[in-house]
Every structure is written in structure tokens, then in C-alpha cells.
Scaffold this active site. Sequence first.
Site, PDB file in Angstrom:
ATOM      1  N   ARG A 170       0.714  -1.539  -0.048  1.00 50.66           N
ATOM      2  CA  ARG A 170       0.103   0.240  -0.022  1.00 50.66           C
ATOM      3  C   ARG A 170       0.834   1.522  -0.167  1.00 50.66           C
ATOM      4  O   ARG A 170       2.016   1.119   0.248  1.00 50.66           O
ATOM      5  CB  ARG A 170      -0.748  -0.025   1.154  1.00 50.66           C
ATOM      6  CG  ARG A 170      -1.657  -1.128   0.894  1.00 50.66           C
ATOM      7  CD  ARG A 170      -2.434  -0.879   2.851  1.00 50.66           C
ATOM      8  NE  ARG A 170      -3.559  -2.264   2.294  1.00 50.66           N
ATOM      9  CZ  ARG A 170      -3.098  -3.454   3.284  1.00 50.66           C
ATOM     10  NH1 ARG A 170      -1.901  -3.602   3.451  1.00 50.66           N
ATOM     11  NH2 ARG A 170      -4.069  -4.814   3.369  1.00 50.66           N
TER      12      ARG A 170
ATOM     13  N   LYS B 188      -1.506  -2.339   7.561  1.00 47.73           N
ATOM     14  CA  LYS B 188      -2.777  -2.341   7.837  1.00 47.73           C
ATOM     15  C   LYS B 188      -2.851  -3.159   9.235  1.00 47.73           C
ATOM     16  O   LYS B 188      -3.012  -4.422   9.263  1.00 47.73           O
ATOM     17  CB  LYS B 188      -4.031  -2.270   6.714  1.00 47.73           C
ATOM     18  CG  LYS B 188      -4.761  -1.850   6.791  1.00 47.73           C
ATOM     19  CD  LYS B 188      -6.371  -2.599   5.509  1.00 47.73           C
ATOM     20  CE  LYS B 188      -7.736  -1.201   6.131  1.00 47.73           C
ATOM     21  NZ  LYS B 188      -8.451  -1.720   4.904  1.00 47.73           N
TER      22      LYS B 188
ATOM     23  N   HIS C 216      -3.493   2.532  -5.486  1.00 49.95           N
ATOM     24  CA  HIS C 216      -3.977   1.718  -5.303  1.00 49.95           C
ATOM     25  C   HIS C 216      -4.243   0.877  -6.216  1.00 49.95           C
ATOM     26  O   HIS C 216      -4.532  -0.231  -6.469  1.00 49.95           O
ATOM     27  CB  HIS C 216      -5.377   1.912  -4.984  1.00 49.95           C
ATOM     28  CG  HIS C 216      -6.194   0.627  -3.907  1.00 49.95           C
ATOM     29  ND1 HIS C 216      -5.577   0.415  -2.753  1.00 49.95           N
ATOM     30  CD2 HIS C 216      -7.793   0.010  -4.220  1.00 49.95           C
ATOM     31  CE1 HIS C 216      -6.409  -0.380  -2.006  1.00 49.95           C
ATOM     32  NE2 HIS C 216      -7.073  -0.559  -2.841  1.00 49.95           N
TER      33      HIS C 216
ATOM     34  N   ARG D 154      -1.286  -1.167  -6.915  1.00 50.93           N
ATOM     35  CA  ARG D 154      -1.734  -2.588  -6.228  1.00 50.93           C
ATOM     36  C   ARG D 154      -2.541  -4.179  -6.711  1.00 50.93           C
ATOM     37  O   ARG D 154      -1.985  -5.355  -7.222  1.00 50.93           O
ATOM     38  CB  ARG D 154      -2.028  -2.165  -5.324  1.00 50.93           C
ATOM     39  CG  ARG D 154      -1.978  -3.327  -3.772  1.00 50.93           C
ATOM     40  CD  ARG D 154      -2.050  -2.750  -2.466  1.00 50.93           C
ATOM     41  NE  ARG D 154      -3.000  -3.034  -1.665  1.00 50.93           N
ATOM     42  CZ  ARG D 154      -2.582  -4.417  -0.707  1.00 50.93           C
ATOM     43  NH1 ARG D 154      -0.821  -4.800  -0.565  1.00 50.93           N
ATOM     44  NH2 ARG D 154      -3.392  -4.874  -0.159  1.00 50.93           N
TER      45      ARG D 154
ATOM     46  N   HIS E 177      -3.209  -9.463   2.744  1.00 53.13           N
ATOM     47  CA  HIS E 177      -4.787  -9.604   3.263  1.00 53.13           C
ATOM     48  C   HIS E 177      -5.578 -10.692   4.350  1.00 53.13           C
ATOM     49  O   HIS E 177      -4.617 -11.215   4.766  1.00 53.13           O
ATOM     50  CB  HIS E 177      -5.794  -9.954   2.013  1.00 53.13           C
ATOM     51  CG  HIS E 177      -5.782  -8.871   1.067  1.00 53.13           C
ATOM     52  ND1 HIS E 177      -5.474  -9.394  -0.920  1.00 53.13           N
ATOM     53  CD2 HIS E 177      -5.451  -7.488   0.742  1.00 53.13           C
ATOM     54  CE1 HIS E 177      -5.626  -8.100  -1.490  1.00 53.13           C
ATOM     55  NE2 HIS E 177      -5.238  -7.262  -0.314  1.00 53.13           N
TER      56      HIS E 177
ATOM     57  N   TYR F 209      -9.038  -7.544  -5.506  1.00 52.31           N
ATOM     58  CA  TYR F 209      -8.498  -7.399  -7.096  1.00 52.31           C
ATOM     59  C   TYR F 209      -7.525  -7.831  -7.506  1.00 52.31           C
ATOM     60  O   TYR F 209      -7.144  -7.897  -8.388  1.00 52.31           O
ATOM     61  CB  TYR F 209      -6.969  -7.805  -4.772  1.00 52.31           C
ATOM     62  CG  TYR F 209      -6.887  -6.619  -4.191  1.00 52.31           C
ATOM     63  CD1 TYR F 209      -8.387  -6.252  -3.224  1.00 52.31           C
ATOM     64  CD2 TYR F 209      -5.507  -6.153  -4.878  1.00 52.31           C
ATOM     65  CE1 TYR F 209      -7.988  -5.070  -2.346  1.00 52.31           C
ATOM     66  CE2 TYR F 209      -5.442  -4.627  -3.412  1.00 52.31           C
ATOM     67  CZ  TYR F 209      -6.671  -4.223  -2.309  1.00 52.31           C
ATOM     68  OH  TYR F 209      -7.027  -3.433  -2.132  1.00 52.31           O
TER      69      TYR F 209
END
Length: 312
Positions: free
Chosen positions: A153, A178, A248, A251, A274, A283
Site C-alpha cells: 500500500r 494495515k 491502489h 496494487r 490481506h 483484487y
Amino acid sequence: MFPLINDFEAYQRDVRRHSPRTIRNYMPVVREFFSVFAPHDGAGADWVVRVDKSAIREFIRRPGPSGRPPTAALWNLRLSAMRSFFGYLLETEAVSANVALRLDRQRVRSKERIPLSFGELVRLVDATSRHSEPVYRGRNIAILLTLIHTALRVAEVVSLNVAQVDFEHQALADVRAKGGKSLAVAFNGVVADALRVCLADRARLEPADGQVALFVSDRGRRLSIRSVQEMVKRFGRLADIQTPVTPHVLRHSAATQLAALGTPLRVIQEICGHASVTTTERYVHVNGVERRRAIDALAARWRAVADAPDGP
């Protein structure tokens, strides 16, 4: 008036290590929640024990700024803030359960992010090389290749420090991810070469004394998320890529290219960091040519077995 609000904000920042954006989004919701439920004399936290699932549901259902019922996005924001707040209360033993977890999110129909093709990714880096000022070229290319080849990210990339780069093991150590997680992130030879150039050029940007950031600005300070977003967008236009390019999107593109190479979904999930493989599935995009190739391969396998002399 309500110390608990300040305590929660500090908890998000220092313990959960939420991004500044997440904190900015959650705090107005929590303050509104206090305005509805907390005693106005600023009493202690005993009142939160009496807040149950029904009360939270009614709070989330409150009209939005327009005076209309909350949109799905607003519902989910309020719910996420409440889950985080009651998670904090549970951790500090102010409550015995996170009652906000008993409510469901609403489905939000969002625009599908179209990943870039491999050729577009190469064009993007080429445009960055051609259009960057010499003093910034190594840094800009290293940022793009890190985004493309690690699927990090943008917040994780700008948080990197020089000391985290381990060339011997080709890994980025203790990457702040995250959800407050800390991960070791592998990088390949393409990124290694770019990072070596970036580090060699870094001194020319005159980092401020004690500045440990890997990627620094023209003022010698850590690059901001916004500046990287603007940089990627600008070079996307210069590369004549028709769709908007964001970190993003890069990504998503990294995950899609990994899938096209036959990488198992669970491995892509680990690379992207994730928590759920369901997120990874969103994704990964498979284009029409790849779908056709897969379907044709299935037909060929079917015929090979079905038409075998001994049958299936």
C-alpha cells in the site's frame, strides 16, 4: 469534557497504528455517538455498559448530513467506527463484549478498478524515467517498482526507513501494515537494483539531520502519501495510459499479474497482506484473453480424456 474520546484517539494512533485518514474518519462518528449516549456532565465510562446492539443500530440509522437515511457507505463507516471503539473498550475491560460486531455491514457497489496490463506498467516506469528530473529519477523509479513488485500500500511505502532495506535477504523488515501488523516483505532483483540507485542518489536530496525515511522530498523530509499519489497520477498521464493511475491501481495490477503467472491465490493473499482471501479475489482480475485461454484449455483436457481409447 470526555477524556474517553481522547484516550480512544490515542489508542488508534499509538496502539492500533491506524492511518491518519482512518482516525479522521472515525473520530467524528465517535463524537456524535457520545453526543447521543454520554451523560452531559462528563461522567465516567459506566454508561457504555448499557449500550446494546439495538442502541448502536439506531445510532447507525440516524439521518446523514442531507437529512436522509444513511447511505450504505455512511452506515459502514459508522459501524466500523463503533466496532473499533467497542473493541478498545473491550481491550480496556470497560465492557465484556464488542456488541457492534453483532451488526452487519451493508453491501456497497463500487466502481471496478481496472488493473494495468504488463505493457502499461512498463510504459509507466519508462515515462517516469524520461520525465523525472535527474535528482529525483532514482527515487521515483524505486517508488513505482516497489509498488508494482511488492503490492504494498502507498502508506506502507512512504513509511519505509533506510534501515528496513535488507539487500542480503532481499526483504523489507518490519513493514508497518494495515491493522497495526508488522510484516517482512520480500522484494526481487528489479526492486533491489532500483533501491540501490535510490540510496546512492538520496544524499543529493539533502535529507534533514536524523531523517531516516527511505524516500525523501525536495525538502529532505519523508514523502507524503499525497505527493506519491500525485506523482503516480502525473506519470500515468505522461505514459498515455487512458485510465487514471493510482498507487491502489498498481496494487491491483500487481495482484492480477501474479495471478496471470499462475501464482496460487493464497500466496497472493500473503503478498498483499490481506486478512481474508475474499479480499484477494476482489483484487485479482483476469482479462478476456486469459479467460478464453483457460476455457479452451479445459475443453482440450475434456476431449483428451473423453476421446481416449479406454474412455474416461
